[in-house]
Design a protein around this motif. Structure first.
Motif, PDB file in Angstrom:
ATOM      1  N   ALA A  50     109.622 -48.271  56.257  1.00  0.00           N
ATOM      2  CA  ALA A  50     109.338 -49.684  56.484  1.00  0.00           C
ATOM      3  C   ALA A  50     107.861 -49.876  56.785  1.00  0.00           C
ATOM      4  CB  ALA A  50     110.181 -50.221  57.641  1.00  0.00           C
ATOM      5  N   LEU A  51     107.297 -50.942  56.215  1.00  0.00           N
ATOM      6  CA  LEU A  51     105.938 -51.375  56.521  1.00  0.00           C
ATOM      7  C   LEU A  51     106.027 -52.702  57.256  1.00  0.00           C
ATOM      8  CD1 LEU A  51     104.279 -50.667  53.044  1.00  0.00           C
ATOM      9  CD2 LEU A  51     104.239 -49.200  55.056  1.00  0.00           C
ATOM     10  N   LEU A  52     105.390 -52.770  58.422  1.00  0.00           N
ATOM     11  CA  LEU A  52     105.401 -53.993  59.227  1.00  0.00           C
ATOM     12  C   LEU A  52     104.060 -54.699  59.103  1.00  0.00           C
ATOM     13  CD1 LEU A  52     107.107 -52.731  62.513  1.00  0.00           C
ATOM     14  CD2 LEU A  52     108.164 -53.474  60.374  1.00  0.00           C
ATOM     15  N   GLY A  53     104.084 -56.001  59.204  1.00  0.00           N
ATOM     16  CA  GLY A  53     102.838 -56.760  59.136  1.00  0.00           C
ATOM     17  C   GLY A  53     103.108 -58.237  59.271  1.00  0.00           C
ATOM     18  N   LYS A  54     102.110 -59.021  58.904  1.00  0.00           N
ATOM     19  CA  LYS A  54     102.258 -60.471  58.933  1.00  0.00           C
ATOM     20  C   LYS A  54     101.386 -61.069  57.837  1.00  0.00           C
ATOM     21  CE  LYS A  54      98.656 -61.422  62.360  1.00  0.00           C
ATOM     22  NZ  LYS A  54      98.356 -62.076  63.657  1.00  0.00           N
ATOM     23  N   LEU A  55     101.770 -62.249  57.393  1.00  0.00           N
ATOM     24  CA  LEU A  55     101.003 -62.960  56.381  1.00  0.00           C
ATOM     25  C   LEU A  55      99.787 -63.616  57.023  1.00  0.00           C
ATOM     26  CD1 LEU A  55     103.910 -64.634  54.403  1.00  0.00           C
ATOM     27  CD2 LEU A  55     102.702 -62.528  53.834  1.00  0.00           C
ATOM     28  N   VAL A  56      98.645 -63.575  56.315  1.00  0.00           N
ATOM     29  CA  VAL A  56      97.405 -64.116  56.854  1.00  0.00           C
ATOM     30  C   VAL A  56      96.715 -64.945  55.781  1.00  0.00           C
ATOM     31  CG1 VAL A  56      97.063 -62.225  58.488  1.00  0.00           C
ATOM     32  CG2 VAL A  56      96.112 -62.047  56.175  1.00  0.00           C
ATOM     33  N   ALA A  57      95.834 -65.812  56.244  1.00  0.00           N
ATOM     34  CA  ALA A  57      94.963 -66.565  55.337  1.00  0.00           C
ATOM     35  C   ALA A  57      93.714 -65.726  55.053  1.00  0.00           C
ATOM     36  CB  ALA A  57      94.581 -67.901  55.949  1.00  0.00           C
ATOM     37  N   LEU A  58      93.361 -65.597  53.798  1.00  0.00           N
ATOM     38  CA  LEU A  58      92.267 -64.711  53.416  1.00  0.00           C
ATOM     39  C   LEU A  58      90.948 -65.117  54.069  1.00  0.00           C
ATOM     40  CD1 LEU A  58      91.186 -62.362  51.736  1.00  0.00           C
ATOM     41  CD2 LEU A  58      90.867 -63.970  49.833  1.00  0.00           C
ATOM     42  N   ASP A  59      90.612 -66.396  54.039  1.00  0.00           N
ATOM     43  CA  ASP A  59      89.322 -66.842  54.573  1.00  0.00           C
ATOM     44  C   ASP A  59      89.208 -66.564  56.068  1.00  0.00           C
ATOM     45  OD1 ASP A  59      88.584 -67.689  52.083  1.00  0.00           O
ATOM     46  OD2 ASP A  59      89.174 -69.795  52.407  1.00  0.00           O
ATOM     47  N   SER A  60      90.253 -66.879  56.817  1.00  0.00           N
ATOM     48  CA  SER A  60      90.198 -66.646  58.261  1.00  0.00           C
ATOM     49  C   SER A  60      90.126 -65.151  58.573  1.00  0.00           C
ATOM     50  CB  SER A  60      91.414 -67.273  58.941  1.00  0.00           C
ATOM     51  OG  SER A  60      92.614 -66.667  58.479  1.00  0.00           O
ATOM     52  N   TYR A  61      90.837 -64.332  57.764  1.00  0.00           N
ATOM     53  CA  TYR A  61      90.793 -62.890  57.999  1.00  0.00           C
ATOM     54  C   TYR A  61      89.388 -62.347  57.743  1.00  0.00           C
ATOM     55  CZ  TYR A  61      91.281 -57.914  57.198  1.00  0.00           C
ATOM     56  OH  TYR A  61      91.101 -56.556  57.227  1.00  0.00           O
ATOM     57  N   ARG A  62      88.765 -62.742  56.662  1.00  0.00           N
ATOM     58  CA  ARG A  62      87.424 -62.235  56.358  1.00  0.00           C
ATOM     59  C   ARG A  62      86.408 -62.735  57.384  1.00  0.00           C
ATOM     60  NH1 ARG A  62      85.403 -62.465  50.382  1.00  0.00           N
ATOM     61  NH2 ARG A  62      84.079 -60.884  51.313  1.00  0.00           N
ATOM     62  N   ARG A  63      86.576 -63.976  57.830  1.00  0.00           N
ATOM     63  CA  ARG A  63      85.678 -64.493  58.861  1.00  0.00           C
ATOM     64  C   ARG A  63      85.846 -63.723  60.166  1.00  0.00           C
ATOM     65  NH1 ARG A  63      86.605 -69.269  57.800  1.00  0.00           N
ATOM     66  NH2 ARG A  63      88.380 -69.594  59.191  1.00  0.00           N
ATOM     67  N   GLN A  64      87.083 -63.425  60.534  1.00  0.00           N
ATOM     68  CA  GLN A  64      87.340 -62.650  61.741  1.00  0.00           C
ATOM     69  C   GLN A  64      86.767 -61.247  61.619  1.00  0.00           C
ATOM     70  OE1 GLN A  64      91.470 -61.858  62.438  1.00  0.00           O
ATOM     71  NE2 GLN A  64      91.155 -61.169  64.539  1.00  0.00           N
ATOM     72  N   THR A  65      86.899 -60.643  60.438  1.00  0.00           N
ATOM     73  CA  THR A  65      86.368 -59.292  60.230  1.00  0.00           C
ATOM     74  C   THR A  65      84.851 -59.273  60.366  1.00  0.00           C
ATOM     75  OG1 THR A  65      88.213 -58.785  58.736  1.00  0.00           O
ATOM     76  CG2 THR A  65      86.275 -57.365  58.614  1.00  0.00           C
ATOM     77  N   LYS A  66      84.197 -60.294  59.811  1.00  0.00           N
ATOM     78  CA  LYS A  66      82.733 -60.343  59.925  1.00  0.00           C
ATOM     79  C   LYS A  66      82.296 -60.489  61.379  1.00  0.00           C
ATOM     80  CE  LYS A  66      81.863 -62.271  55.312  1.00  0.00           C
ATOM     81  NZ  LYS A  66      81.357 -63.443  54.547  1.00  0.00           N
ATOM     82  N   TRP A  67      82.996 -61.340  62.131  1.00  0.00           N
ATOM     83  CA  TRP A  67      82.642 -61.510  63.537  1.00  0.00           C
ATOM     84  C   TRP A  67      82.874 -60.221  64.325  1.00  0.00           C
ATOM     85  CZ3 TRP A  67      79.654 -64.881  65.732  1.00  0.00           C
ATOM     86  CH2 TRP A  67      79.506 -66.148  65.185  1.00  0.00           C
ATOM     87  N   MET A  68      83.970 -59.536  64.036  1.00  0.00           N
ATOM     88  CA  MET A  68      84.251 -58.274  64.730  1.00  0.00           C
ATOM     89  C   MET A  68      83.200 -57.227  64.400  1.00  0.00           C
ATOM     90  SD  MET A  68      88.402 -58.034  64.343  1.00  0.00           S
ATOM     91  CE  MET A  68      88.419 -56.355  64.961  1.00  0.00           C
ATOM     92  N   THR A  69      82.800 -57.156  63.128  1.00  0.00           N
ATOM     93  CA  THR A  69      81.768 -56.205  62.740  1.00  0.00           C
ATOM     94  C   THR A  69      80.442 -56.533  63.404  1.00  0.00           C
ATOM     95  OG1 THR A  69      82.866 -55.899  60.594  1.00  0.00           O
ATOM     96  CG2 THR A  69      80.576 -55.170  60.788  1.00  0.00           C
ATOM     97  N   ALA A  70      80.095 -57.830  63.423  1.00  0.00           N
ATOM     98  CA  ALA A  70      78.839 -58.230  64.066  1.00  0.00           C
ATOM     99  C   ALA A  70      78.860 -57.926  65.561  1.00  0.00           C
ATOM    100  CB  ALA A  70      78.591 -59.720  63.830  1.00  0.00           C
TER     101      ALA A  70
ATOM    102  N   ILE B 275      76.965 -43.827  64.310  1.00  0.00           N
ATOM    103  CA  ILE B 275      78.135 -44.705  64.298  1.00  0.00           C
ATOM    104  C   ILE B 275      77.777 -46.055  63.699  1.00  0.00           C
ATOM    105  CG2 ILE B 275      79.757 -45.934  65.781  1.00  0.00           C
ATOM    106  CD1 ILE B 275      79.686 -43.567  67.672  1.00  0.00           C
ATOM    107  N   GLY B 276      76.607 -46.592  64.057  1.00  0.00           N
ATOM    108  CA  GLY B 276      76.179 -47.861  63.493  1.00  0.00           C
ATOM    109  C   GLY B 276      75.988 -47.794  61.990  1.00  0.00           C
ATOM    110  N   VAL B 277      75.345 -46.724  61.513  1.00  0.00           N
ATOM    111  CA  VAL B 277      75.143 -46.562  60.064  1.00  0.00           C
ATOM    112  C   VAL B 277      76.486 -46.432  59.352  1.00  0.00           C
ATOM    113  CG1 VAL B 277      74.214 -45.014  58.308  1.00  0.00           C
ATOM    114  CG2 VAL B 277      72.828 -45.599  60.304  1.00  0.00           C
ATOM    115  N   ALA B 278      77.409 -45.655  59.951  1.00  0.00           N
ATOM    116  CA  ALA B 278      78.725 -45.485  59.342  1.00  0.00           C
ATOM    117  C   ALA B 278      79.482 -46.809  59.297  1.00  0.00           C
ATOM    118  CB  ALA B 278      79.531 -44.439  60.107  1.00  0.00           C
ATOM    119  N   ALA B 279      79.361 -47.617  60.364  1.00  0.00           N
ATOM    120  CA  ALA B 279      80.050 -48.907  60.382  1.00  0.00           C
ATOM    121  C   ALA B 279      79.497 -49.843  59.309  1.00  0.00           C
ATOM    122  CB  ALA B 279      79.919 -49.537  61.768  1.00  0.00           C
TER     123      ALA B 279
END
Length: 374
Positions: A172-192, A351-355
């Motif tokens: 079994a794979l568990l997860g949830k449905l997400v909106a692409l734009d909000s996910y990418r925006r959240q990822t950018k903020w987390m990376t920053a 670590i920063g370069v790898a990220a």
């Protein structure tokens, strides 16, 4: 004991989660026990009151820490149990859909983003594509199978809905449905934010490394003065003040009180009066106040003393020339501290370069997927 989900695939997930948490708890408690044993043996070997006190304080601190970690592991197990119970409800209450999961190339510690492509159209075309964020612990081989055909269980194909995807082998794979734009925006903020913390840590370590380097340079210069002072010219001076000063001595992650003798003297070179306070250039502090006071015995106030002075800078005078070997422990300690700061600085930089590299790689992979999906 935690309730076992009735579905066989969820039972395997529950068992794997319990094994993972137990191994994590065992590893933590083994590390804590090793640290305590090391500190106890070190304190008993040196029989120093300070080390015994540090050992006692560390033991008192570790007890609530172990209780806190135990509570955290219990919370994680309860959280996963609730997650599996919710997944079991989705399996019982939702109808399965034959669906293909296509990786988009975006993945992090939050999860792996996949495109959900139902073989049977169950939502209006105007809604647009559907994406899901799979739990990071539910790994699947993207290299050998770029797409997976699964039985998807989900109440509605809308962002925020929990899902369960059953593979052909029953996993079994568990997860949830997400909106692409909000996910990418959240990822950018987390990376920053992560890069900001890394840069902040690098700045702090750079400041510490610069301070350690200045300290090392100061000890190195003192050692060179100590060697050169043996050949400096002599003059006569008078002791004006003699006292013991206190200072902090670094001892690993802590510091202790140290003592150093300070002799202030006055001397004359070519008709000009100068004042100095160098008993010797290499004078490491002492942990015992009596030892520092003993250095004052030969220099009572008003005593006439011989002073060596630097012919290139007569303001630099010393009462006890030479003794350069006393600088070696100070140089070694400053060198170790500087190497530690530089090592941590280099690690954070890697670590920063790898990220950044991983972020750019995933962005390129997503663009490739988006181009091929058009």
């Amino acid at each position: 004991m935690s309730a076992i989900p009735p579905h066989p695939s969820l039972q395997k997930l529950a068992a794997a989660n319990r094994r993972r948490l137990r191994l994590l708890g065992l590893l933590f408690f083994m590390v804590m026990a090793g640290v305590l044993v090391f500190m106890m043996s070190f304190a008993l070997t040196h029989r120093d009151m300070l080390n015994l006190l540090i050992f006692a304080v560390a033991g008192l601190v570790m007890l609530p820490t172990m209780a806190l970690v135990g509570g955290l592991l219990w919370y994680l197990e309860r959280r996963q149990t609730r997650r599996l119970s919710a997944a079991d409800r989705v399996l019982r209450e939702s109808a399965p859909m034959n669906t293909r999961l296509a990786p988009t190339g975006l993945a992090n510690r939050v999860g792996t983003l996949v495109a959900v492509q139902p073989e049977t159209q169950t939502r209006p075309p105007s809604i647009g594509p559907v994406f899901a964020l799979l739990d990071p612990v539910q790994r699947w081989d993207r290299a050998s199978r770029p797409e997976l055909t699964v039985q998807l269980y989900c109440a509605q194909l809308e962002p925020g809905q929990e899902l369960v995807a059953l593979r052909d082998n029953g996993d079994a794979l568990l997860g949830k449905l997400v909106a692409l734009d909000s996910y990418r925006r959240q990822t950018k903020w987390m990376t920053a934010a992560a890069l900001g913390l890394i840069v902040l840590g690098m700045v702090v370590l750079a400041v510490l490394a610069a301070g350690d380097y200045r300290e090392y340079q100061g000890h190195d210069q003192a050692q060179r003065f100590a060697v050169a002072s043996e050949n400096w010219p002599r003059t006569t001076g008078t002791v004006r003040d003699a006292s013991v000063v206190t200072l902090r001595i670094p001892r690993g992650k802590t510091s202790v009180t140290g003592y150093r003798a300070r002799i202030e003297f006055e001397y004359v070179v070519t008709g000009t009066a100068y004042r100095g306070d160098h008993l010797s250039f290499c004078q490491p502090p002492s942990l015992e106040k009596q030892a520092a006071e003993a250095r004052l015995t030969p220099y009572p106030i008003g005593t006439r003393v011989e002073v060596r002075y630097d012919p290139t800078d007569p303001t630099r005078g010393v009462l006890e020339p030479g003794r350069a070997e006393a600088c070696e422990p100070l140089l070694a300690a400053a060198w170790r501290e500087m190497l530690l700061s530089l090592g941590l600085l280099g690690l954070l930089a890697l670590i920063g370069v790898a990220a950044v590299w991983e972020f750019l790689r995933q962005r390129r992979a997503f663009r490739v997927w988006a181009t091929s999906a058009e």
